[in-house]
Design an enzyme around this catalytic site. Sequence first.
Site, PDB file in Angstrom:
ATOM      1  N   SER A   1       0.856  -1.150  -0.001  1.00  0.00           N
ATOM      2  CA  SER A   1       0.104  -0.058   0.186  1.00  0.00           C
ATOM      3  C   SER A   1       0.849   1.321  -0.059  1.00  0.00           C
ATOM      4  O   SER A   1       1.970   1.237   0.350  1.00  0.00           O
ATOM      5  CB  SER A   1      -0.925   0.002   1.188  1.00  0.00           C
ATOM      6  OG  SER A   1      -1.582   1.290   1.350  1.00  0.00           O
TER       7      SER A   1
ATOM      8  N   LYS B   1      -4.449  -6.532   4.162  1.00  0.00           N
ATOM      9  CA  LYS B   1      -4.479  -5.543   2.953  1.00  0.00           C
ATOM     10  C   LYS B   1      -5.657  -4.941   2.728  1.00  0.00           C
ATOM     11  O   LYS B   1      -6.086  -3.886   2.411  1.00  0.00           O
ATOM     12  CB  LYS B   1      -3.592  -5.919   1.755  1.00  0.00           C
ATOM     13  CG  LYS B   1      -3.878  -4.783   0.565  1.00  0.00           C
ATOM     14  CD  LYS B   1      -3.045  -3.659   1.008  1.00  0.00           C
ATOM     15  CE  LYS B   1      -2.924  -2.422  -0.084  1.00  0.00           C
ATOM     16  NZ  LYS B   1      -3.969  -2.442  -1.229  1.00  0.00           N
TER      17      LYS B   1
ATOM     18  N   HIS C   1      -7.355  -3.060   5.573  1.00  0.00           N
ATOM     19  CA  HIS C   1      -6.527  -1.909   5.465  1.00  0.00           C
ATOM     20  C   HIS C   1      -7.405  -0.916   4.550  1.00  0.00           C
ATOM     21  O   HIS C   1      -7.648   0.268   4.780  1.00  0.00           O
ATOM     22  CB  HIS C   1      -5.168  -1.752   4.892  1.00  0.00           C
ATOM     23  CG  HIS C   1      -4.678  -0.694   4.375  1.00  0.00           C
ATOM     24  ND1 HIS C   1      -4.787  -0.161   3.338  1.00  0.00           N
ATOM     25  CD2 HIS C   1      -3.435   0.177   4.898  1.00  0.00           C
ATOM     26  CE1 HIS C   1      -4.115   0.904   2.910  1.00  0.00           C
ATOM     27  NE2 HIS C   1      -3.469   1.107   4.016  1.00  0.00           N
ATOM     28  N   ASN C   2      -7.659  -1.522   3.461  1.00  0.00           N
ATOM     29  CA  ASN C   2      -8.654  -0.716   2.304  1.00  0.00           C
ATOM     30  C   ASN C   2      -9.724  -0.466   2.900  1.00  0.00           C
ATOM     31  O   ASN C   2     -10.432   0.594   2.530  1.00  0.00           O
ATOM     32  CB  ASN C   2      -8.464  -1.475   1.036  1.00  0.00           C
ATOM     33  CG  ASN C   2      -7.257  -1.496   0.184  1.00  0.00           C
ATOM     34  OD1 ASN C   2      -6.308  -1.232   1.073  1.00  0.00           O
ATOM     35  ND2 ASN C   2      -7.282  -1.423  -1.176  1.00  0.00           N
TER      36      ASN C   2
ATOM     37  N   GLU D   1      -9.670   2.351   4.942  1.00  0.00           N
ATOM     38  CA  GLU D   1      -9.242   3.542   4.221  1.00  0.00           C
ATOM     39  C   GLU D   1     -10.844   4.209   3.843  1.00  0.00           C
ATOM     40  O   GLU D   1     -11.293   5.457   3.840  1.00  0.00           O
ATOM     41  CB  GLU D   1      -8.608   3.226   3.099  1.00  0.00           C
ATOM     42  CG  GLU D   1      -8.074   4.276   2.119  1.00  0.00           C
ATOM     43  CD  GLU D   1      -7.135   3.613   0.900  1.00  0.00           C
ATOM     44  OE1 GLU D   1      -6.432   2.993   1.426  1.00  0.00           O
ATOM     45  OE2 GLU D   1      -7.600   3.872  -0.228  1.00  0.00           O
TER      46      GLU D   1
HETATM   47  P1  NBP Z   1      -2.190  -2.651 -13.256  1.00  0.00           P
HETATM   48  O1  NBP Z   1      -3.267  -3.210 -12.290  1.00  0.00           O
HETATM   49  O2  NBP Z   1      -2.667  -1.693 -14.239  1.00  0.00           O
HETATM   50  O3  NBP Z   1      -1.806  -3.862 -14.320  1.00  0.00           O
HETATM   51  C1  NBP Z   1      -0.554  -3.775 -15.276  1.00  0.00           C
HETATM   52  C2  NBP Z   1       0.276  -4.869 -15.427  1.00  0.00           C
HETATM   53  O4  NBP Z   1      -0.649  -6.174 -15.658  1.00  0.00           O
HETATM   54  C3  NBP Z   1       0.960  -4.691 -16.730  1.00  0.00           C
HETATM   55  O5  NBP Z   1       2.117  -5.174 -16.512  1.00  0.00           O
HETATM   56  C4  NBP Z   1       0.186  -5.693 -17.722  1.00  0.00           C
HETATM   57  O6  NBP Z   1       1.095  -6.019 -18.983  1.00  0.00           O
HETATM   58  C5  NBP Z   1      -0.228  -6.817 -16.785  1.00  0.00           C
HETATM   59  N1  NBP Z   1      -1.306  -7.477 -17.525  1.00  0.00           N
HETATM   60  C6  NBP Z   1      -2.553  -7.108 -17.581  1.00  0.00           C
HETATM   61 BR1  NBP Z   1      -3.240  -5.525 -17.269  1.00  0.00          BR
HETATM   62  N2  NBP Z   1      -3.451  -8.192 -18.122  1.00  0.00           N
HETATM   63  C7  NBP Z   1      -2.427  -9.398 -18.029  1.00  0.00           C
HETATM   64  C8  NBP Z   1      -2.758 -10.396 -18.432  1.00  0.00           C
HETATM   65  N3  NBP Z   1      -4.020 -10.882 -18.813  1.00  0.00           N
HETATM   66  N4  NBP Z   1      -1.671 -11.339 -18.472  1.00  0.00           N
HETATM   67  C9  NBP Z   1      -0.385 -10.875 -18.127  1.00  0.00           C
HETATM   68  N5  NBP Z   1      -0.187  -9.677 -17.567  1.00  0.00           N
HETATM   69  C10 NBP Z   1      -1.093  -8.626 -17.659  1.00  0.00           C
HETATM   70  O7  NBP Z   1      -0.827  -1.987 -12.707  1.00  0.00           O
HETATM   71  P2  NBP Z   1      -0.511  -1.285 -11.393  1.00  0.00           P
HETATM   72  O8  NBP Z   1      -1.721  -0.223 -11.179  1.00  0.00           O
HETATM   73  O9  NBP Z   1       0.779  -1.046 -11.323  1.00  0.00           O
HETATM   74  O10 NBP Z   1      -0.784  -2.266 -10.120  1.00  0.00           O
HETATM   75  C11 NBP Z   1      -0.417  -3.515 -10.211  1.00  0.00           C
HETATM   76  C12 NBP Z   1      -0.960  -4.506  -9.058  1.00  0.00           C
HETATM   77  O11 NBP Z   1      -0.707  -3.600  -7.688  1.00  0.00           O
HETATM   78  C13 NBP Z   1      -2.666  -4.625  -9.081  1.00  0.00           C
HETATM   79  O12 NBP Z   1      -3.033  -5.649  -8.470  1.00  0.00           O
HETATM   80  C14 NBP Z   1      -2.940  -3.459  -8.262  1.00  0.00           C
HETATM   81  O13 NBP Z   1      -4.135  -3.508  -7.802  1.00  0.00           O
HETATM   82  C15 NBP Z   1      -2.063  -3.365  -7.156  1.00  0.00           C
HETATM   83  N6  NBP Z   1      -1.974  -2.064  -6.576  1.00  0.00           N
HETATM   84  C16 NBP Z   1      -1.877  -0.864  -7.166  1.00  0.00           C
HETATM   85  C17 NBP Z   1      -1.773   0.340  -6.682  1.00  0.00           C
HETATM   86  C18 NBP Z   1      -1.748   1.504  -7.339  1.00  0.00           C
HETATM   87  O14 NBP Z   1      -1.849   2.777  -6.583  1.00  0.00           O
HETATM   88  N7  NBP Z   1      -1.822   1.718  -9.113  1.00  0.00           N
HETATM   89  C19 NBP Z   1      -1.537   0.511  -5.170  1.00  0.00           C
HETATM   90  C20 NBP Z   1      -1.685  -0.732  -4.596  1.00  0.00           C
HETATM   91  C21 NBP Z   1      -1.766  -1.999  -5.040  1.00  0.00           C
HETATM   92  P3  NBP Z   1       0.899  -5.071 -20.165  1.00  0.00           P
HETATM   93  O15 NBP Z   1       1.938  -4.019 -20.065  1.00  0.00           O
HETATM   94  O16 NBP Z   1       1.611  -6.309 -21.185  1.00  0.00           O
HETATM   95  O17 NBP Z   1      -0.321  -4.990 -20.469  1.00  0.00           O
END
Ligand code: NBP
Length: 486
Positions: free
Chosen positions: A131, A185, A188-189, A192
Amino acid sequence: MSEPVADIALIGLAVMGQNIILNMNDHGFVVCAFNRTVEKVEHFLANEAKGTKIVGATSMEDMVSKLKSPRRVMLLVKAGAAVDAFIDKLVPLLSKGDIIIDGGNSEYQDTNRRCKALANKGLLYVGSGVSGGEEGARYGPSIMPGGHSEAWPHIKPIFQAISAKVNDEPCCDWVGDEGAGHFVKMVHNGIEYGDMQLCCEAYHLMKDSLDMTHDEMSQVFTEWNKGELDSFLIEITSEILKFKEKETDSEYLVERIKDTAGQKGTGKWTAISALEYGMPVTLIGESVFARCLSSLKDERVAASKVLDGPSTSKFKGDRKQFIEDIRKALYASKIVSYAQGFMLMRQAAKELNWSLNYGAIALMWRGGCIIRSRFLGNIREAFTKNPELKNLLMDDFFKKAILDCQHSWRVVVSQAAMLGIPVPAFSTALAFYDGYRHAMLPANLIQAQRDYFGAHTYELLANPGTFQHTNWTGRGGNVSSSTYDA
Ligand code: NBP
């Protein structure tokens, strides 16, 4: 075949993955970056990762060959099918004792399932909550790992190095078995969601019942942030309330934003879990429902023209005192919300046979994450003093805090009702508090009603475990039911 140079591989080069990799690099670890769309690896190496020790991989096989043993592979990809897809591809490439870590927002039941499946293949699996969003990932997130505990010694140095620190203590510790990390987690959310709703209710009262200006409201939140409410969400609320895109704008940005909020994520899962485990996590539940109600914008606009409330929504009285009352109502409600969150974790731990360290969880949330606050330090102290503490409300510090706030809390909830301003989180927290402190609640009547209409039997107060049926009307029989439930 490449030289095994990398300490860990990270798959997923979106916002979280890239920032975690850079954070690991800052702490001296060599990371191998990989992504489904492989071109993104090249782009990352040529841009954000330029001049670092980060290496890239052109394929999964290439990535695995670059890893030191035991191999550590962390996934930061979209939760759900993408995680299973990568696990399926990794399994044939890894060896016994290698570690797969899912750092995304996976549902804890999925993590339970994956832990079981990978244990059968001799691989170690970790489901880790992360987080803190983009900035946390880059400079120090709160990290909540759980799963196969044999993996912990191998990932601890990396995770604790990159996590947020509070008084030099890392906001990362081992949470527990299977999906415990993702469960924590999720809670936590949910919390939040509750904290955000509490800020919204304070803002609503200040805006509509006190007609405060945005600068005044912002100033109040700034003051609150200097005391026991000191937290990231109070701080950003102060910033948001006074924000104008341009100095010359006549309106504040927040008033131009549509008053609807989504509720698809982990807040909803927390509320669903609360129902599943039979725990009255009412404040998070109300926060999810408040978002549902907010999204009925068109219906609300129509109803606002038809449905009347009280003749005035304006507070008449000591304004300064009322603002202090709102602060205390928020603090007391927040205590109840956290007490409820810990009740849920305790019940899940009992049913799933997890051993959770509640003090360590409070410390993990103390820094790096969205709910970070001074208050979590008090929660940690409560559980350190008494690891067996059944409920936060029973801790001396919180007992006294609620006592100090209680009158103000009741004033705010009753005033809000009289002025027609909705405060679902403040009021559900107070109702919970009053329910929790009652040795006798009216559920005896529910038992009697069920027995009256459905012969469900009732349990005797003086004789626990003894159930009996009464023929209340003289018309029913003496046979009791074990099927129909109401
Ligand atoms: P995203 O949740 O937007 O995921 C993007 C990634 O997933 C890219 O590497 C993409 O590859 C890959 N991907 C997807 Br979309 N579909 C896929 C599939 N079918 N097979 C394989 N790879 C796939 O990225 P993020 O926002 O960095 O979050 C990553 C994780 O962390 C998520 O679970 C999210 O819920 C969690 N999270 C995010 C935050 C935040 O603030 N963003 C905070 C805390 C936790 P590609 O590039 O080839 O499309």
